[in-house]
Design an enzyme around this catalytic site. Structure first.
Site, PDB file in Angstrom:
ATOM      1  N   CYS A  32      -2.479  -5.652   1.527  1.00 29.68           N
ATOM      2  CA  CYS A  32      -1.689  -4.461   1.189  1.00 29.68           C
ATOM      3  C   CYS A  32      -2.436  -3.207   1.634  1.00 29.68           C
ATOM      4  O   CYS A  32      -3.428  -2.808   1.012  1.00 29.68           O
ATOM      5  CB  CYS A  32      -1.430  -4.464  -0.309  1.00 29.68           C
ATOM      6  SG  CYS A  32      -0.922  -2.885  -1.007  1.00 29.68           S
ATOM      7  N   CYS A  35      -2.787  -0.388  -0.833  1.00 29.31           N
ATOM      8  CA  CYS A  35      -3.758  -0.699  -1.897  1.00 29.31           C
ATOM      9  C   CYS A  35      -5.168  -0.301  -1.470  1.00 29.31           C
ATOM     10  O   CYS A  35      -5.934   0.273  -2.244  1.00 29.31           O
ATOM     11  CB  CYS A  35      -3.752  -2.196  -2.216  1.00 29.31           C
ATOM     12  SG  CYS A  35      -2.185  -2.794  -2.847  1.00 29.31           S
TER      13      CYS A  35
END
Lengths: 108, 321
Positions: A32, A35
Site C-alpha cells: 500500500c 500507507c
C-alpha cells in the site's frame, strides 16, 4: 522504517484493548503506497505527542483477524482506541496538519 | 533564492526536474507529503511507457524517475504547497511546515484529482466500501461482489486488477461503449469474472456502516434496479488540480491551466505549467513526461534572458527565506 511498535492478532488484546492509554492502530500493508507515505507522519505525531497518544501498527496481510473484526476495507486506516473501544477512525493518507486536526481531541 | 521550483512529483514534475537539474538550475521539487510520485504510485503494471519492453510497476517507474532527478542535483521536499505568490519577478512558495521558498521560475505540475460521483452517501461511505484506489483496497474484497464505475483505461485496469480478489466485478458505464484503449477493453471483455452493465448510472449507494449495494438507473429507458455488493470503485476520470493558482493563472473552460500554444508558458512571466494540469485530452505518463521537458526548457530559456544581477541572487540559494 517506522518507529512504531508492531501489534498482531495475538497481541492486540494485551497491547491495545487492555491498555489504559489512548492508542491509535495504523492498519497497513507493504503493498500500500499511501500507507508508506503516511507512516513517517504518524511517527512524527507519536513523537511530538508521546504523553497523549501511542501509535502502533498492524500489518493486515499477517493479521487478517483484526483487520476483519474492525471491518477494514481501505488502508491506511487509523483507529483510535480508549478502554478497548474505537473512539475515532481516520481513513486515507493525509498531510500532517489534516491528521492532527482529525486527532485534535486526543492531542490537546 | 532558487532559479526553479517545481511543484508536483508525477512524470511531468520529475522529468522537468531531470532537465532543469542537468541544465545546472539546481531545482527544488515540492513532492507533496503523502502523494509523492503521483498517480502512478497507485497503479500496478505500466505496459505503455517506452523503454520497458516487459512493462514496469508504476511505483518502480516513479522511484526511478525520482532517483534520476536526484542524481543530477534536484533537491526534493516531502511537503505540500499551501500558498503560491506568482506575481512579480520573484515567486514565493509557502509549504505546510511554514517554510517560504523564493524562486525566479515556478513549474506547476500538480496533475489531477479523482472525480467523485457527487452522491449523498459517497463521502460517508468512503473508506467503508467506496474507494478510488483498487491497488490499495482490492485486497479487502476477497470472494466479494464489487463494481467499478467508469469506461476509461483506469476503470478497465481497476476492474481487471480487482478480479484477483473479488468473485465478481461489475463494470457500470453510462454509455454503451468504452473509451478505454483496445488492449484494455479486450482484457476486460475476456475476463469471466467481469460483467458489463451498459447504459447505467449509479444513483444511490446503500449501507449503514459498510456498503451493501448500489441503485442504478438505465440511461436509455430510465428503469431503476438494485445490485447487492460490498465494494464500489470509482474511476470516472479526474479534474486538473488548480486550487493553488485560482485567481492567478488563467484557466481554460475545461479547467486546465491555459498555456501559450505548444509551450508551457502561463499568463504570468516565469510561471510554467506541465502535465495533466494542462492536458484535457491525452493524460498519459509519457505525454506528461514530454510536457515536463517542455516546461524545463521554457524555464531555462526564460532564465537565460533575465538580468545577470537577478540570476546571481538566485545562485546563492539559501534553503528558505
Amino acid at each position: 522504517m517506522s518507529t512504531a511498535q508492531d501489534v498482531t492478532d495475538a497481541t492486540f488484546a494485551d497491547v491495545v484493548l487492555n491498555s489504559s492509554d489512548t492508542i491509535m492502530v495504523d492498519f497497513w500493508a507493504e503493498w500500500c503506497g499511501p500507507c508508506r507515505a503516511v507512516s513517517p507522519i504518524l511517527d512524527a505525531i507519536a513523537a511530538e505527542h508521546s504523553d497523549k497518544i501511542k501509535i502502533v501498527k498492524l500489518n493486515v496481510d499477517d493479521n487478517p483477524q483484526m483487520a476483519m473484526k474492525y471491518q477494514i476495507t481501505s488502508i491506511p486506516a487509523m483507529k483510535v482506541f480508549r478502554g478497548g473501544e474505537v473512539v475515532k477512525t481516520v481513513i486515507g493518507a493525509k498531510p500532517k496538519p489534516a491528521i492532527e486536526a482529525d486527532l485534535a481531541e486526543f492531542l490537546a | 533564492m532558487r532559479q526553479v521550483i517545481i511543484v508536483g512529483s508525477g512524470p511531468a514534475g520529475y522529468t522537468a526536474a531531470i532537465y532543469a537539474a542537468r541544465a545546472n538550475l539546481h531545482p527544488l521539487l515540492i513532492a507533496s507529503s503523502v502523494e509523492a510520485g503521483g498517480e502512478l504510485m497507485k497503479t500496478t503494471e505500466v505496459e505503455n511507457y517506452p523503454g520497458f519492453a516487459d512493462g514496469i510497476q508504476g511505483p518502480e517507474l516513479m522511484m526511478a524517475m525520482q532517483a534520476q532527478a536526484e542524481r543530477f542535483g534536484t533537491e526534493i521536499v516531502l511537503d505540500d504547497v499551501t500558498n503560491l505568490e506568482l506575481d512579480g519577478e520573484v515567486k514565493r512558495v509557502t509549504l505546510g511546515n511554514g517554510d517560504v521558498h523564493e524562486a525566479l521560475t515556478v513549474i506547476f505540475a500538480t496533475g489531477s484529482a479523482y472525480r467523485k460521483l457527487g452522491l449523498a452517501d459517497e463521502e460517508r461511505l468512503s473508506g467503508h466500501g467506496v474507494s478510488w484506489c483498487a491497488t490499495c483496497d482490492g485486497f479487502f474484497f476477497r470472494q466479494k461482489t464489487i463494481a467499478v464505475v467508469g469506461g476509461g483505461d483506469s476503470a478497465m485496469e481497476e476492474a481487471t486488477f480487482l478480479t484477483r480478489f473479488a468473485e465478481k466485478v461489475y463494470v457500470v458505464h453510462r454509455k454503451d461503449s468504452l473509451r478505454a484503449s483496445k488492449a484494455m477493453q479486450d482484457r476486460a471483455f475476456n475476463d469471466p469474472k467481469i460483467e458489463f452493465l451498459w447504459n447505467k448510472e449509479v444513483a444511490h449507494i446503500y449501507g449503514d456502516d459498510l456498503v451493501t449495494g448500489i441503485g442504478v438507473v438505465d440511461t436509455v429507458d430510465g428503469t431503476e434496479s438494485t445490485i447487492d455488493l460490498s465494494g464500489l470503485f470509482i474511476a470516472i476520470g479526474a479534474d486538473p488540480r488548480t486550487h493553488l493558482v485560482h485567481g492567478q493563472l488563467d484557466l481554460n473552460a475545461d479547467g486546465t491551466i491555459a498555456v501559450d500554444g505548444r509551450s508551457s508558458r502561463t499568463n504570468i512571466a516565469g510561471v510554467f505549467a506541465a502535465g495533466d494540469v494542462i492536458d484535457p485530452t491525452y493524460r498519459q505518463a509519457v505525454t506528461a513526461a514530454g510536457s515536463g521537458t517542455v516546461a524545463a526548457l521554457d524555464a531555462e530559456h526564460y532564465l537565460a534572458a533575465l538580468p545577470k544581477e537577478l540570476l546571481a541572487s538566485a545562485e546563492s540559494q539559501p534553503a528558505t527565506v
